[in-house]
Design an enzyme around this catalytic site. Structure first.
Site, PDB file in Angstrom:
ATOM      1  N   ASN A  84       0.877  -1.179   0.000  1.00 17.99           N
ATOM      2  CA  ASN A  84       0.000   0.000   0.000  1.00 17.99           C
ATOM      3  C   ASN A  84       0.910   1.223   0.000  1.00 17.99           C
ATOM      4  OD1 ASN A  84      -1.470   2.306   0.822  1.00 17.99           O
ATOM      5  ND2 ASN A  84      -3.090   1.020   1.670  1.00 17.99           N
TER       6      ASN A  84
ATOM      7  N   ASP B 197      -4.093  -4.853   0.964  1.00 23.10           N
ATOM      8  CA  ASP B 197      -4.376  -4.239   2.260  1.00 23.10           C
ATOM      9  C   ASP B 197      -5.772  -4.682   2.668  1.00 23.10           C
ATOM     10  OD1 ASP B 197      -5.001  -2.674   4.411  1.00 23.10           O
ATOM     11  OD2 ASP B 197      -4.560  -0.750   3.448  1.00 23.10           O
TER      12      ASP B 197
ATOM     13  N   ASP C  28      -1.675  -6.208   6.087  1.00 20.36           N
ATOM     14  CA  ASP C  28      -1.432  -6.504   4.669  1.00 20.36           C
ATOM     15  C   ASP C  28      -1.127  -7.991   4.544  1.00 20.36           C
ATOM     16  OD1 ASP C  28      -1.182  -3.616   3.336  1.00 20.36           O
ATOM     17  OD2 ASP C  28      -0.268  -3.573   5.332  1.00 20.36           O
TER      18      ASP C  28
ATOM     19  N   ASN D 231      -7.096  -4.354   5.668  1.00 20.20           N
ATOM     20  CA  ASN D 231      -7.654  -3.566   6.770  1.00 20.20           C
ATOM     21  C   ASN D 231      -8.299  -4.466   7.825  1.00 20.20           C
ATOM     22  OD1 ASN D 231      -7.145  -0.683   6.689  1.00 20.20           O
ATOM     23  ND2 ASN D 231      -8.256  -0.649   4.748  1.00 20.20           N
TER      24      ASN D 231
ATOM     25  N   ASP E 227       2.848   4.699   4.956  1.00 13.53           N
ATOM     26  CA  ASP E 227       2.614   4.182   6.317  1.00 13.53           C
ATOM     27  C   ASP E 227       2.555   2.649   6.332  1.00 13.53           C
ATOM     28  OD1 ASP E 227       0.253   4.517   4.900  1.00 13.53           O
ATOM     29  OD2 ASP E 227      -0.783   5.634   6.474  1.00 13.53           O
ATOM     30  N   HIS E 228       2.487   2.022   5.154  1.00 16.42           N
ATOM     31  CA  HIS E 228       2.584   0.566   5.032  1.00 16.42           C
ATOM     32  C   HIS E 228       3.959   0.181   4.473  1.00 16.42           C
ATOM     33  CE1 HIS E 228      -1.912  -0.339   5.122  1.00 16.42           C
ATOM     34  NE2 HIS E 228      -1.904   0.970   4.951  1.00 16.42           N
TER      35      HIS E 228
ATOM     36  N   GLU F 215      -4.012   2.011  -2.925  1.00 14.66           N
ATOM     37  CA  GLU F 215      -4.055   3.460  -2.716  1.00 14.66           C
ATOM     38  C   GLU F 215      -3.110   4.185  -3.674  1.00 14.66           C
ATOM     39  OE1 GLU F 215      -5.486   5.354   0.945  1.00 14.66           O
ATOM     40  OE2 GLU F 215      -4.291   3.841   1.984  1.00 14.66           O
TER      41      GLU F 215
END
Length: 259
Positions: free
Chosen positions: A7, A149, A220, A151, A249-250, A34
């Site tokens: 991501n 991802d 992930d 989530n 951030d991933h 993203e």
DNA sequence: ATGGTTGCCGAGCAA
């Protein structure tokens, strides 16, 4: 066949970090989430000379997924079946032809916060549609990898501070149950097939020094059909990427298949 | 509890 999920939180913001990681890690296939760009504005030139075929399924500003492959791609499809009114770009599929053919699904599962609420309803509905697609993919009895991802924090051991996520859409019992319903079809969480125990994360928030405090979560994932699980050789998380300049951030999570 | 940050794009929303 090395397959990674990453991501990137905006392709334009990762113009340096993503090509740099590709040169080091040399994955055969990468699914991105993203991308936050349309198909028309995706900066293909960032990957010139790296040898990747690029297939995108984007939208303006939000979401958006892509598959990069240096092996041939066939039968690319875009969108998660089951709701023609869904305009969010969160699913792409392609068959990668290596020593063996592998069907790759790249996915960006809805965040779902705040829960309860319409966003959480959308998350659970999306996961039910994904379960239907996953079930259909098993019929052919071929190697399938669903990567992205999710989530979803599958278990408490997948969070540094599980109590902080107790009411969150990423960890609510109903979210975890929906994830297990997909696993229970016969899929394997590739990372957990190889690595046990706490302390393995793929995301650290930008806020409150989460990276410096190692306050991470593992969200992930790469899920393998039985035929893909038979081919699993190795798995890993490229954690160091999070500490570099202008990181997502991933971080990338990857597997190596004998395929 | 709250606030803390980043990316989209040029104001808040999403995460």
């Amino acid at each position: 066949m090395k397959i990674a999920t990453y991501n990137i939180n905006g392709i334009k913001a990762r113009a340096e970090a993503l090509p740099a990681w590709l040169r080091e890690a040399e994955p055969d296939v990468v699914v991105l989430q993203e991308i936050k760009s349309t198909d028309e504005t995706f900066p293909h030139e960032l990957f010139d000379g790296l040898g990747y075929q690029i297939e995108t399924h984007g939208q303006k500003s939000f979401n958006g997924v892509a598959i990069l492959s240096r092996l041939p791609l066939e039968d690319v499809t875009r969108g998660l079946p089951g709701d023609n009114s869904d305009e969010q770009a969160r699913w792409i599929e392609a068959t990668v032809v290596g020593k063996r053919a592998v069907r790759i699904c790249g996915l960006y599962l809805p965040n779902g916060n705040p829960a309860p609420g319409p966003k959480y309803d959308y998350k659970l509905g999306w996961m039910e549609r994904m379960r239907t697609r996953a079930r259909d993919l098993l019929v052919a009895e071929e190697a399938v990898v669903m990567a992205g991802d999710y989530n979803i924090i599958p278990q408490d051991e997948d969070a540094a501070k599980p109590e902080a996520w107790r009411e969150d859409a990423l960890a609510l019992p109903e979210s975890r149950a929906a994830f297990r319903r997909i696993l229970n079809l016969g899929f394997t969480d590739a990372f957990r097939a190889e690595v046990q125990g706490p302390g393995h994360y793929s995301f650290w928030d930008y806020q409150a020094g989460a990276w410096q405090r190692n306050n991470g979560i593992r969200i992930d994932h790469l899920l393998l059909s039985p035929q893909a699980a038979d081919l699993l050789r190795e798995t890993g998380i490229d954690k160091d990427i999070r500490g570099r300049d202008k990181p997502s951030d991933h971080v990338p999570v990857w597997i190596d298949l004998d395929a």
